[in-house]
Design a protein around this motif. Sequence first.
Motif, PDB file in Angstrom:
ATOM      1  N   LYS A   1       0.868  -1.186   0.000  1.00 51.76           N
ATOM      2  CA  LYS A   1       0.000   0.000   0.000  1.00 51.76           C
ATOM      3  C   LYS A   1       0.900   1.230   0.000  1.00 51.76           C
ATOM      4  O   LYS A   1       1.855   1.317   0.766  1.00 51.76           O
ATOM      5  CB  LYS A   1      -0.896   0.016   1.237  1.00 51.76           C
ATOM      6  CG  LYS A   1      -1.728   1.319   1.376  1.00 51.76           C
ATOM      7  CD  LYS A   1      -1.065   2.273   2.362  1.00 51.76           C
ATOM      8  CE  LYS A   1      -1.684   3.670   2.320  1.00 51.76           C
ATOM      9  NZ  LYS A   1      -2.884   3.811   3.108  1.00 51.76           N
ATOM     10  N   ILE A   2       0.627   2.189  -0.879  1.00 52.74           N
ATOM     11  CA  ILE A   2       1.386   3.436  -0.940  1.00 52.74           C
ATOM     12  C   ILE A   2       0.478   4.574  -0.515  1.00 52.74           C
ATOM     13  O   ILE A   2      -0.623   4.732  -1.044  1.00 52.74           O
ATOM     14  CB  ILE A   2       1.911   3.710  -2.361  1.00 52.74           C
ATOM     15  CG1 ILE A   2       2.731   2.528  -2.883  1.00 52.74           C
ATOM     16  CG2 ILE A   2       2.744   4.982  -2.381  1.00 52.74           C
ATOM     17  CD1 ILE A   2       3.089   2.641  -4.349  1.00 52.74           C
ATOM     18  N   GLY A   3       0.954   5.382   0.445  1.00 53.06           N
ATOM     19  CA  GLY A   3       0.201   6.540   0.893  1.00 53.06           C
ATOM     20  C   GLY A   3       0.964   7.817   0.631  1.00 53.06           C
ATOM     21  O   GLY A   3       1.416   8.075  -0.483  1.00 53.06           O
ATOM     22  N   MET A   4       1.175   8.623   1.672  1.00 54.33           N
ATOM     23  CA  MET A   4       1.842   9.915   1.537  1.00 54.33           C
ATOM     24  C   MET A   4       3.266   9.747   1.011  1.00 54.33           C
ATOM     25  O   MET A   4       4.044   8.955   1.525  1.00 54.33           O
ATOM     26  CB  MET A   4       1.882  10.607   2.902  1.00 54.33           C
ATOM     27  CG  MET A   4       2.605  11.931   2.908  1.00 54.33           C
ATOM     28  SD  MET A   4       2.697  12.632   4.574  1.00 54.33           S
ATOM     29  CE  MET A   4       3.652  14.111   4.245  1.00 54.33           C
ATOM     30  N   LEU A   5       3.604  10.535  -0.022  1.00 56.94           N
ATOM     31  CA  LEU A   5       4.944  10.470  -0.619  1.00 56.94           C
ATOM     32  C   LEU A   5       5.712  11.783  -0.495  1.00 56.94           C
ATOM     33  O   LEU A   5       6.913  11.809  -0.772  1.00 56.94           O
ATOM     34  CB  LEU A   5       4.834  10.061  -2.091  1.00 56.94           C
ATOM     35  CG  LEU A   5       4.377   8.612  -2.291  1.00 56.94           C
ATOM     36  CD1 LEU A   5       3.990   8.373  -3.739  1.00 56.94           C
ATOM     37  CD2 LEU A   5       5.452   7.633  -1.864  1.00 56.94           C
ATOM     38  N   ALA A   6       5.052  12.850  -0.109  1.00 54.40           N
ATOM     39  CA  ALA A   6       5.673  14.135   0.243  1.00 54.40           C
ATOM     40  C   ALA A   6       6.230  14.917  -0.945  1.00 54.40           C
ATOM     41  O   ALA A   6       5.873  16.068  -1.153  1.00 54.40           O
ATOM     42  CB  ALA A   6       6.755  13.960   1.310  1.00 54.40           C
ATOM     43  N   ASN A   7       7.143  14.324  -1.719  1.00 51.15           N
ATOM     44  CA  ASN A   7       7.743  15.091  -2.815  1.00 51.15           C
ATOM     45  C   ASN A   7       8.099  14.191  -3.995  1.00 51.15           C
ATOM     46  O   ASN A   7       8.021  12.964  -3.908  1.00 51.15           O
ATOM     47  CB  ASN A   7       8.968  15.874  -2.332  1.00 51.15           C
ATOM     48  CG  ASN A   7      10.057  14.988  -1.771  1.00 51.15           C
ATOM     49  OD1 ASN A   7      10.443  13.986  -2.372  1.00 51.15           O
ATOM     50  ND2 ASN A   7      10.591  15.361  -0.607  1.00 51.15           N
TER      51      ASN A   7
END
Length: 268
Positions: free
Chosen positions: A79-85
Motif C-alpha cells: 500500500k502506498i500513501g503519503m509520498l511528500a515530494n
Amino acid sequence: MTHAIPNVLTIAGSDSGGGAGIQADLKAFSALGAYGASVITALTAQNTRGVTAIHTPDPGFVTAQLDAVFDDIRIDAVKIGMLANAQIARAVADALRRYQPKHIVLDTVMISKSNHALLAPDAVAAVRDELLPLASLVTPNLPEAAALLGEAAVTDEAGMIRQGEALRALGAQAVLMKGGHLAASDSPDWLIQEHGTLRLGGPRVPVKNTHGTGCTLSSSIAALVAQRDDLASAVAEAKVYLTGALQASDQLEVGSGVGPVHHFYRWW
C-alpha cells in the motif's frame, strides 16, 4: 494464497497522533489478518486538530528502507500513501520496478483532512507518471482524481466513471473512485476495471471521527487482496470493515478534534 499469513508493506507517512498514515495502515493490516511492515516517507507532527510540521527524509534513506524490507521479507501486497515530494515518489517507483510485488494499492494522498498539503505540487506529475502505471489499484477521492487529470472535480457518478476510466488509461490496472465528496445521502464508490465497472454502494456514516478513513480503506484492500487474490471482493469487504470502524469510532476518546476510526471494533 498458500501462506497462512500474508506480509503487507505500507509505504507512507507517520502520523504522530496515530489516526492516519503508517499507524492506521498497520492497525488495519493487523485487524484483517495480515502482518505489517513499513517504509516511512515522512514524519508529521500531527494530532486530531491538524498537521503542524512535516519532516521528509532523504530519498536515499527511503530506498534503504525499501531494500531492507524486500531483501529479507516476502511481500504479498504493497500500500502506498503519503509520498511528500517528487524525489521520494521516484525512489519508491524505482524500487517497485526492481522488486515487482504482485499487488500495489496506490492511495493518492495529497491533502490532509485538516486541509494541510501532504504532497508537493511537482510531485503530482511524478505520482501520475511513475507510480500510476505500476498500480494494481489506485484509490483517489474526487479532488485527487481531478488533480491527477488536470480537470475540475466531478459532482456526479457519471463523472466519476469517466474520470476513473481516464485514470485507468494512464496505466493503472484498476481505479476505485471514492464518492465521499458527493453531495448525496449515501457514499458510492465506483471500481473501474478492464472488464467493466462496479458500483459499490455504502451508507454515509454521520460521525465526527473520520480521521484516517482513506488510509484505512486502501490498507484494508491491500491486506485483503493478498488473501483473496480477487480485487472486487477485497474492495467490497474493505468497505464493510471501514463502515464498521466509522460506526464504532465514538467508542474511542482520542483528542479534541476529528478523531480516528476504530480499527479494532470487532475485538475490543
